[in-house]
Structures are given as structure tokens and as C-alpha cells.
Enzyme design. Structure first.
Site, short mmCIF file in Angstrom:
data_model
loop_
_atom_site.label_atom_id
_atom_site.label_comp_id
_atom_site.label_asym_id
_atom_site.label_seq_id
_atom_site.Cartn_x
_atom_site.Cartn_y
_atom_site.Cartn_z
N TYR A 107 -2.52 44.65 15.11
CA TYR A 107 -3.39 43.56 14.66
C TYR A 107 -3.69 42.50 15.72
O TYR A 107 -4.38 41.53 15.42
CB TYR A 107 -2.76 42.87 13.44
CG TYR A 107 -3.03 43.58 12.13
CD1 TYR A 107 -2.50 44.84 11.88
CD2 TYR A 107 -3.80 42.99 11.15
CE1 TYR A 107 -2.74 45.49 10.68
CE2 TYR A 107 -4.05 43.63 9.95
CZ TYR A 107 -3.52 44.87 9.72
OH TYR A 107 -3.76 45.51 8.53
N LYS A 166 6.54 55.83 12.45
CA LYS A 166 5.95 57.14 12.76
C LYS A 166 6.58 57.59 14.08
O LYS A 166 5.91 57.91 15.06
CB LYS A 166 4.41 56.99 12.85
CG LYS A 166 3.67 58.30 12.97
CD LYS A 166 3.77 59.24 11.77
CE LYS A 166 3.16 60.58 12.11
NZ LYS A 166 3.50 61.63 11.14
N ASP A 175 3.82 58.86 6.66
CA ASP A 175 3.10 59.84 5.83
C ASP A 175 3.99 60.34 4.68
O ASP A 175 3.57 60.40 3.52
CB ASP A 175 2.56 61.02 6.69
CG ASP A 175 3.59 61.59 7.65
OD1 ASP A 175 4.68 61.01 7.79
OD2 ASP A 175 3.31 62.64 8.27
N ASP A 215 0.88 47.18 5.71
CA ASP A 215 -0.37 46.96 4.97
C ASP A 215 -0.66 48.14 4.06
O ASP A 215 -0.95 47.99 2.87
CB ASP A 215 -1.51 46.76 5.98
CG ASP A 215 -2.84 46.52 5.29
OD1 ASP A 215 -2.87 45.72 4.34
OD2 ASP A 215 -3.84 47.14 5.69
N ASP A 248 -0.25 48.50 -0.42
CA ASP A 248 -1.27 48.85 -1.42
C ASP A 248 -0.78 50.00 -2.31
O ASP A 248 -1.01 50.00 -3.52
CB ASP A 248 -2.60 49.23 -0.75
CG ASP A 248 -3.51 48.02 -0.53
OD1 ASP A 248 -2.98 46.90 -0.42
OD2 ASP A 248 -4.74 48.19 -0.45
C1 IPM Z 1 -4.12 42.23 3.62
C2 IPM Z 1 -5.51 42.60 4.08
C3 IPM Z 1 -5.72 42.15 5.52
C4 IPM Z 1 -4.71 42.87 6.38
C5 IPM Z 1 -7.16 42.36 6.05
C6 IPM Z 1 -8.17 41.62 5.21
C7 IPM Z 1 -7.32 41.99 7.50
O1 IPM Z 1 -5.72 43.96 3.92
O2 IPM Z 1 -3.77 41.04 3.64
O3 IPM Z 1 -3.38 43.12 3.20
O4 IPM Z 1 -4.91 44.02 6.78
O5 IPM Z 1 -3.66 42.28 6.63
MN MN Z 2 -4.14 45.02 2.84
#
Ligand code: IPM
Ligand code: MN
Ligand code: NAD
Length: 354
Positions: free
Chosen positions: A134, A185, A218, A242, A246
Site C-alpha cells: 500500500y 504467501k 489462498d 484486507d 472481507d
Molecule cells: C478497506 C478498503 C481500503 C483498503 C481501500 C478503499 C483503499 O478496502 O479499508 O478495507 O484497501 O484498505
Molecule cells: Mn477492504
């Protein structure tokens, strides 16, 4: 008086932060929290209007706050997402908020898209938040041609890895969690993977009572779907954290429920739901406000009001148990109605206990 900056941002960020703000105002009155809430106009609107994302003075000013609550940043009118990079990643980097703590808690088995999930499921992710893929280091050459070269460096420092791994083990140790899992990884990325594995083993050796294992990313996202109960605390680099967060959010009921804290311990704290600005549902008043409301609970915990945070969590759980939810969870209530129900539940609990 602790000062809290509110940055609703874009899309559903505005809708969910409204509910979080109402809750903070109510708790301010009933619990004498003595918080000063200050609204900040940062986001796509401001960027499109003034051509400015965030200034150095604004960063300096935000650094003086006791906490920041951010909704989401992302707008189809800014396809390059420049403002999100400047504001959100800017705060993470400039305030050195190296811990991104993302608790994903399953409040009721039927919320999970997985079959056969029973018993408690609590996946707590410690995502490194200041380096990895990042940083923007790298560049592109012969851009826009068939000879284009694009390099996005993955930056891993001993200091950066050590402090997030330590934060994960410290958390497990103090909060009674019995397992910490490293996600990397290392089979493909020898240098970065090697550093993470060595540091994980070195720091982990100080916590012999905690089970520790490592998973390739993975296999990890696959196993989070196959047998999520196996995991408790998960520590990962910026990008892997990240992605894993999710998936963990989805198996515990969806993105609409997950909060996060971006923290430099002892210094600054920024709270934001894990979800984004959801342009597909923005403006309809149907976004789930629970992720943002749980950010309030993380903030209360951060301010040393753990008992109040637990009451917010209990009210959220009750709203789900009673089917008082937005459409993403199968309910029929609006964002504002869910926010109001949770607020009234907290107030009712208080009346019952006093
Ligand atoms: C998060 C989002 C951000 C990230 C994006 C919007 C840059 O996905 O906060 O999880 O990847 O950190
Ligand atoms: Mn995210
Ligand atoms: P998203 O999280 O905004 O949405 C993904 C899906 O989940 C969509 O279908 C959306 O409707 C649903 N969803 C998300 N939050 C919800 C909620 N509270 N209630 C009900 N449904 C919800 O991810 P995306 O679509 O990939 O990103 C949209 C924009 O947000 C992009 O510009 C992205 O960069 C940005 N983003 C910002 C942040 C942040 O500011 N922290 C985080 C993630 C994405």
C-alpha cells in the site's frame, strides 16, 4: 473533554455515520460521556468542489483528536479514488496507525451463508496498516503503451512486522484467545514470507500458552469458508489482511456488520466500518448501520468504557434476534429505523438496570 472528529465521507458512509452520531449524542447525554463531536467535510463532494482532498493542516488537526470516526470514501465520479487514497490511506500512514483491528463476530448462526455453522464464531484480524503493498512505492514506465511496465512494491520491514505480530499476540494474551494464525504467501514470496515467519516464531515464543500456526493466504480464504471455527486471532500484511477481512466479514453475516479500528496504541485512533461507500445502494436509506454502530462500541472500549461497549453489542445482537434488520440481513427496516431500534434498546436496558 475527549474530541471526536466525524467524517461521513461518501455514499452510504453518510447514511451510516448519521446513525452512529445519533447514538453517540444519546450516550453523551445519558452516560455523561462528555464527548465533543465535530463534523468534518472531507470526501468526493469537497474534492470535486475545491480540487482538494485533504491538506497538511487538516492532517495535523486530526492528529490532535482523541478519535476519528469515518464512514467510507469512494465515489464513481472519482474513478481513480484519489481522495480515498489521500484521506484514508493518508491518515493510516501519516498518523502511523499500524494496527488495523477487524473483529468479525457471528451473532446468530442463520446470519452466516455457510451451512452447519454452530456455536460462537469470532474471527479477529490484525491487519498491518502502514506498509506492504500500500505504500505506493514503485512506478510505471511507458504508461499507456503496449510496452508498459508497472511496479507496485511490497514493503515489509522488521519493525513493521514485529509491532503488528506483537499486537496480535498481546491481544490474544490479554483477552483470553488461545490461537494466533499468521497469513502469508511464504511459498511464493520468499523474502517477505521469510521475514514474517521468523518474526512470528520469535514473538510467538514469548507466548507459549497460545497455539500458533501459519497459513498461506489462498488456503486460508478457502479454510475460512470450510472450517472458520478453527481460527481466532489472525495476523496478516496490509493486502492479505484486507482480503481476509472481507471473507471473514461475509462468513459472519456480511460486510454491513463489521467494524474496524485503526490504531497507534497510546496515540491516535480512527474507527471505520470495513465496508465501502456501496454506490449500488447509496441514497436509498437501506444500508446496514451496524458496522458503523459497532465502531462506536470499539471507540467506547478504546475510551475505557468497556461495559458501555458491551451494552451496544448486546443491543445490536438483540436487533438481529428480533429481526429488526436492513434488507441485506433479510429484514425490512431502513438504516434509520435500525439505528433507532438499537438506541432505544440501549436506553431501555439502562432503565431496566437502574
Ligand atoms: C478497506 C478498503 C481500503 C483498503 C481501500 C478503499 C483503499 O478496502 O479499508 O478495507 O484497501 O484498505
Ligand atoms: Mn477492504
Ligand atoms: P463496498 O463495501 O462498498 O460494497 C460491496 C457490496 O456490499 C455491495 O454490494 C454493497 O451494497 C454491500 N454493502 C456494503 N456495505 C453495506 C452495508 N452497510 N449495508 C448493506 N450492504 C452493504 O465495496 P465496493 O463496492 O468494492 O467499493 C465501493 C467503493 O467504496 C469503492 O470506491 C471502494 O474503493 C470504496 N471502499 C472504501 C472503503 C473505506 O472507505 N473504508 C472500504 C472499502 C471500499
Amino acid at each position: 473533554m475527549p474530541r471526536v472528529a466525524l467524517i461521513p465521507g461518501d455514499g452510504i458512509g453518510v447514511e451510516v455515520v448519521r446513525e452512529a452520531r445519533l447514538l453517540l449524542e444519546a450516550l453523551n447525554a445519558s452516560e455523561r460521556l462528555d464527548l465533543e463531536l465535530i463534523d468534518w467535510d472531507l470526501g468526493a463532494e469537497r474534492y470535486l468542489r475545491e480540487g482538494v482532498t485533504i491538506t497538511d493542516e487538516e492532517f495535523a488537526s486530526l492528529a490532535e483528536y482523541d478519535a476519528v470516526l469515518l464512514g467510507a470514501l469512494g465515489d464513481p465520479r472519482v474513478p481513480g479514488n484519489e481522495h480515498a487514497k489521500d484521506i484514508l490511506l493518508g491518515m493510516r500512514f501519516k498518523l502511523d496507525l499500524y494496527v488495523n483491528y477487524r473483529p468479525c463476530v457471528l451473532l446468530s448462526p442463520e446470519l452466516s451463508p455457510l451451512k452447519d455453522v454452530d456455536g460462537p464464531l469470532r474471527l479477529e484480524i490484525f491487519r498491518e496498516n502502514t506498509e506492504g503493498a500500500y505504500t505506493g512505492m514503485g512506478g510505471s514506465f511507458k504508461t499507456g503503451t503496449r510496452d508498459e511496465i508497472a511496479i507496485e512494491e511490497d514493503v515489509n520491514t522488521w519493525k513493521g512486522v514485529e509491532r503488528i505480530v506483537r499486537a496480535a499476540f498481546d491481544f490474544a494474551d490479554t483477552r483470553g484467545r488461545s490461537r494466533v494464525t499468521l497469513v502469508d504467501k511464504a511459498n511464493a514470496q520468499r523474502h517477505a514470507g521469510g521475514l514474517w515467519r521468523r518474526v512470528f516464531a520469535e514473538v510467538g515464543a514469548r507466548y507459549p500458552a497460545i497455539e500458533q500456526d501459519a497459513m498461506y493466504v489462498d488456503a486460508m480464504v478457502m479454510d475460512l469458508i470450510r472450517q472458520p471455527q478453527r481460527y481466532q486471532v489472525i495476523v496478516a500484511s496490509n493486502l492479505f489482511g484486507d482480503i481476509v477481512s472481507d471473507v471473514a466479514a461475509e462468513v459472519t453475516g456480511g460486510l454491513g456488520l463489521a467494524p474496524s479500528a485503526n490504531i497507534h496504541p497510546g496515540r491516535n485512533a480512527l474507527f471505520e466500518p470495513v465496508h465501502g461507500s456501496a454506490p449500488d445502494i447509496a441514497g436509498r436509506g437501506t444500508a446496514n448501520p451496524v458496522g458503523a454502530i459497532r465502531c462506536v462500541s470499539l471507540m467506547l472500549d478504546h475510551f475505557g468504557r468497556g461495559e458501555l461497549a458491551a451494552r451496544v453489542e448486546a443491543a445490536v445482537a438483540a436487533s438481529i434476534e428480533h429481526g429488526r434488520t436492513t434488507p441485506d440481513l433479510g429484514g425490512q427496516l431502513s438504516t434509520a429505523e435500525v439505528g433507532k431500534w438499537i438506541m432505544e434498546r440501549i436506553a431501555g436496558d439502562r432503565a431496566a438496570s437502574t
